[in-house]
Motif scaffolding. Structure first.
Motif, PDB file in Angstrom:
ATOM      1  N   UNK A  83       0.835  -1.195   0.000  1.00 49.69           N
ATOM      2  CA  UNK A  83       0.000   0.000   0.000  1.00 49.69           C
ATOM      3  C   UNK A  83       0.867   1.241   0.000  1.00 49.69           C
ATOM      4  N   UNK A  84       0.473   2.238   0.816  1.00 53.67           N
ATOM      5  CA  UNK A  84       1.231   3.488   0.919  1.00 53.67           C
ATOM      6  C   UNK A  84       1.344   3.903   2.387  1.00 53.67           C
ATOM      7  N   UNK A  85       2.372   4.690   2.669  1.00 52.19           N
ATOM      8  CA  UNK A  85       2.579   5.247   4.003  1.00 52.19           C
ATOM      9  C   UNK A  85       3.170   6.638   3.855  1.00 52.19           C
ATOM     10  N   UNK A  86       3.233   7.371   4.952  1.00 51.22           N
ATOM     11  CA  UNK A  86       3.817   8.717   4.925  1.00 51.22           C
ATOM     12  C   UNK A  86       5.304   8.663   4.588  1.00 51.22           C
ATOM     13  N   UNK A  87       5.806   9.736   3.989  1.00 52.59           N
ATOM     14  CA  UNK A  87       7.231   9.803   3.665  1.00 52.59           C
ATOM     15  C   UNK A  87       8.085   9.965   4.921  1.00 52.59           C
ATOM     16  N   UNK A  88       7.489  10.457   6.010  1.00 49.38           N
ATOM     17  CA  UNK A  88       8.210  10.489   7.276  1.00 49.38           C
ATOM     18  C   UNK A  88       7.500   9.552   8.252  1.00 49.38           C
ATOM     19  N   UNK A  89       8.269   8.964   9.129  1.00 49.40           N
ATOM     20  CA  UNK A  89       7.687   8.026  10.080  1.00 49.40           C
ATOM     21  C   UNK A  89       6.977   8.778  11.202  1.00 49.40           C
ATOM     22  N   UNK A  90       6.185   8.043  11.955  1.00 49.67           N
ATOM     23  CA  UNK A  90       5.513   8.635  13.113  1.00 49.67           C
ATOM     24  C   UNK A  90       6.538   9.200  14.094  1.00 49.67           C
ATOM     25  N   UNK A  91       7.617   8.465  14.317  1.00 50.74           N
ATOM     26  CA  UNK A  91       8.658   8.932  15.245  1.00 50.74           C
ATOM     27  C   UNK A  91       9.304  10.218  14.742  1.00 50.74           C
ATOM     28  N   UNK A  92       9.541  10.324  13.441  1.00 58.44           N
ATOM     29  CA  UNK A  92      10.126  11.543  12.885  1.00 58.44           C
ATOM     30  C   UNK A  92       9.194  12.734  13.058  1.00 58.44           C
ATOM     31  N   UNK A  93       7.901  12.541  12.813  1.00 59.89           N
ATOM     32  CA  UNK A  93       6.967  13.644  12.973  1.00 59.89           C
ATOM     33  C   UNK A  93       6.874  14.069  14.439  1.00 59.89           C
ATOM     34  N   UNK A  94       6.768  13.106  15.338  1.00 67.09           N
ATOM     35  CA  UNK A  94       6.716  13.426  16.769  1.00 67.09           C
ATOM     36  C   UNK A  94       8.002  14.139  17.185  1.00 67.09           C
ATOM     37  N   UNK A  95       9.121  13.692  16.668  1.00 67.26           N
ATOM     38  CA  UNK A  95      10.401  14.332  16.975  1.00 67.26           C
ATOM     39  C   UNK A  95      10.472  15.769  16.505  1.00 67.26           C
ATOM     40  N   UNK A  96       9.835  16.048  15.374  1.00 68.23           N
ATOM     41  CA  UNK A  96       9.862  17.423  14.852  1.00 68.23           C
ATOM     42  C   UNK A  96       9.112  18.387  15.761  1.00 68.23           C
ATOM     43  N   UNK A  97       8.217  17.855  16.596  1.00 71.52           N
ATOM     44  CA  UNK A  97       7.464  18.699  17.527  1.00 71.52           C
ATOM     45  C   UNK A  97       8.042  18.639  18.939  1.00 71.52           C
ATOM     46  N   UNK A  98       9.142  17.910  19.094  1.00 72.02           N
ATOM     47  CA  UNK A  98       9.709  17.704  20.422  1.00 72.02           C
ATOM     48  C   UNK A  98      11.070  18.387  20.617  1.00 72.02           C
ATOM     49  N   UNK A  99      11.659  18.875  19.551  1.00 73.17           N
ATOM     50  CA  UNK A  99      12.967  19.538  19.637  1.00 73.17           C
ATOM     51  C   UNK A  99      12.755  21.026  19.391  1.00 73.17           C
ATOM     52  N   UNK A 100      13.082  21.835  20.376  1.00 71.34           N
ATOM     53  CA  UNK A 100      12.698  23.244  20.334  1.00 71.34           C
ATOM     54  C   UNK A 100      13.865  24.228  20.303  1.00 71.34           C
ATOM     55  N   UNK A 101      15.084  23.735  20.348  1.00 72.89           N
ATOM     56  CA  UNK A 101      16.232  24.637  20.408  1.00 72.89           C
ATOM     57  C   UNK A 101      16.296  25.580  19.205  1.00 72.89           C
TER      58      UNK A 101
END
Length: 191
Positions: A83-101
């Motif tokens: 089938x198909x999935x996102x180009x970024x993983x769930x962990x990558x997306x969550x990580x993008x909202x977790x690093x704030x520096x």
């Protein structure tokens, strides 16, 4: 410089956001657990069209997203799936909202940029993801971040670019018109 729904916040605002149930905490949790496999792009498009945030997006943006933000399976994350999935993983997306520096650093840099360069900010009218206090901190005159203009796109939220690309473009065009309307560009003649 034109900032569109910039993802920045002060350390104090982040500290408060992590101490209570906020949009940020919920967004990270949703990213970690959300559905991320569909049998086809068409099935994914149908799924997106009925769920937030995608159902608020402009149809053209959703079509492009369905075409370009999905990979065909199998992938290294799902080597045994079809089938198909996102180009970024769930962990990558969550990580993008977790690093704030980077956001903290950007706010600090804005203090030195604003006095020497016109900085404009475009926000969506609705504070659906980014609270007003965070937006106010980004454009805080008291902190040395004096914006040349602050524009709000009516009817849109944090994902203003996806929700109203025409409204976003018109906001940017209006800024450019105001900034450069008096500039005369001389093009050399080649007669």
């Amino acid at each position: 410089m034109i900032l569109v729904e910039p993802t920045m916040m002060t350390r104090e605002i982040l500290k408060n956001a992590l101490e209570k149930d906020t949009h940020l905490i919920r967004a990270v949790e949703v990213a970690r657990k959300r559905k991320d496999i569909w049998p086809s792009r068409e099935a994914a498009r149908e799924y997106f069209s009925t769920r937030l945030p995608w159902r608020r997006w402009d149809k053209r943006v959703l079509d492009l997203y369905t075409e370009h933000a999905l990979y065909d399976l199998p992938t290294s994350t799902y080597p045994d799936k079809k089938g198909v999935t996102f180009t970024i993983t769930r962990a990558q997306e969550a990580g993008s909202m977790s690093h704030h520096e980077d956001g903290f650093d950007a706010l600090d840099i804005l203090q030195s940029i604003c006095p020497v360069l016109p900085v404009h900010t475009v926000f969506g009218e609705h504070d659906d993801m980014v609270p007003v206090e965070t937006q106010e901190a980004i454009v805080s005159v008291a902190e040395g971040r004096r914006m040349k203009s602050i524009v709000r796109v009516a009817g849109a939220g944090h994902l203003v670019v996806q929700e109203d690309p025409c409204g976003t473009a018109l906001a940017i065009w209006g800024i450019l018109q105001g900034e450069y309307a008096q500039v005369t560009i001389r093009v050399p003649s080649h007669l």
